[in-house]
Enzyme design. Sequence first.
Site, PDB file in Angstrom:
ATOM      1  N   CYS A   9      42.958 -22.552 -39.063  1.00 57.61           N
ATOM      2  CA  CYS A   9      43.228 -23.904 -39.554  1.00 57.61           C
ATOM      3  C   CYS A   9      43.303 -24.811 -38.323  1.00 57.61           C
ATOM      4  O   CYS A   9      42.660 -24.508 -37.320  1.00 57.61           O
ATOM      5  CB  CYS A   9      44.489 -23.960 -40.424  1.00 57.61           C
ATOM      6  SG  CYS A   9      46.044 -23.677 -39.591  1.00 57.61           S
ATOM      7  N   ARG A  15      48.937 -23.310 -42.729  1.00 54.38           N
ATOM      8  CA  ARG A  15      48.007 -22.609 -43.615  1.00 54.38           C
ATOM      9  C   ARG A  15      47.581 -21.244 -43.099  1.00 54.38           C
ATOM     10  O   ARG A  15      47.674 -20.244 -43.825  1.00 54.38           O
ATOM     11  CB  ARG A  15      46.762 -23.471 -43.861  1.00 54.38           C
ATOM     12  CG  ARG A  15      47.050 -24.751 -44.600  1.00 54.38           C
ATOM     13  CD  ARG A  15      45.835 -25.648 -44.672  1.00 54.38           C
ATOM     14  NE  ARG A  15      45.532 -26.222 -43.354  1.00 54.38           N
ATOM     15  CZ  ARG A  15      44.508 -27.025 -43.105  1.00 54.38           C
ATOM     16  NH1 ARG A  15      43.664 -27.329 -44.081  1.00 54.38           N
ATOM     17  NH2 ARG A  15      44.316 -27.519 -41.899  1.00 54.38           N
ATOM     18  N   ASP A 115      45.625 -29.642 -45.615  1.00 56.35           N
ATOM     19  CA  ASP A 115      46.691 -29.438 -44.637  1.00 56.35           C
ATOM     20  C   ASP A 115      47.999 -30.041 -45.149  1.00 56.35           C
ATOM     21  O   ASP A 115      48.073 -31.247 -45.379  1.00 56.35           O
ATOM     22  CB  ASP A 115      46.295 -30.093 -43.319  1.00 56.35           C
ATOM     23  CG  ASP A 115      47.164 -29.663 -42.158  1.00 56.35           C
ATOM     24  OD1 ASP A 115      48.193 -28.983 -42.382  1.00 56.35           O
ATOM     25  OD2 ASP A 115      46.815 -30.005 -41.011  1.00 56.35           O
TER      26      ASP A 115
END
Length: 147
Positions: A9, A15, A115
């Site tokens: 990520c 994440r 996100d």
Amino acid sequence: MFNNILVVCVGNICRSPTAERLLQRYHPELKVESAGLGALVGKGADPTAISVAAEHQLSLEGHCARQISRRLCRNYDLILTMEKRHIERLCEMAPEMRGKVMLFGHWDNECEIPDPYRKSRETFAAVYTLLERSARQWAQALNAEQV
């Protein structure tokens, strides 16, 4: 056979550490790690990510964010990203990786996973749900590959 999987990520604190631990839960025999395109190097997982994961009996304890590099990419058979633009950035950095980079949400209609950094707890919970669903789908795909 994908024995070494890297989940990517941006900051490597929300994440990708969650996705890493979910894949490890489903496939403890595989090496699954994570990194970030703009990692907050040395930081632990985000406190809200830790809390939401804990509600699902998933520990992010011991996570330490690290920066992705071309050299690091070479150590993995499969690299999973959260967004399509992450694939583009990885392929710019290391064009030879193109064949082994896919979306984490690949089996979920090419779902991109947003996100949650600096957003509400509800956003983190929604992202966790997406990550868990995609991790299950990858687990099934990886099981099918072993047959």
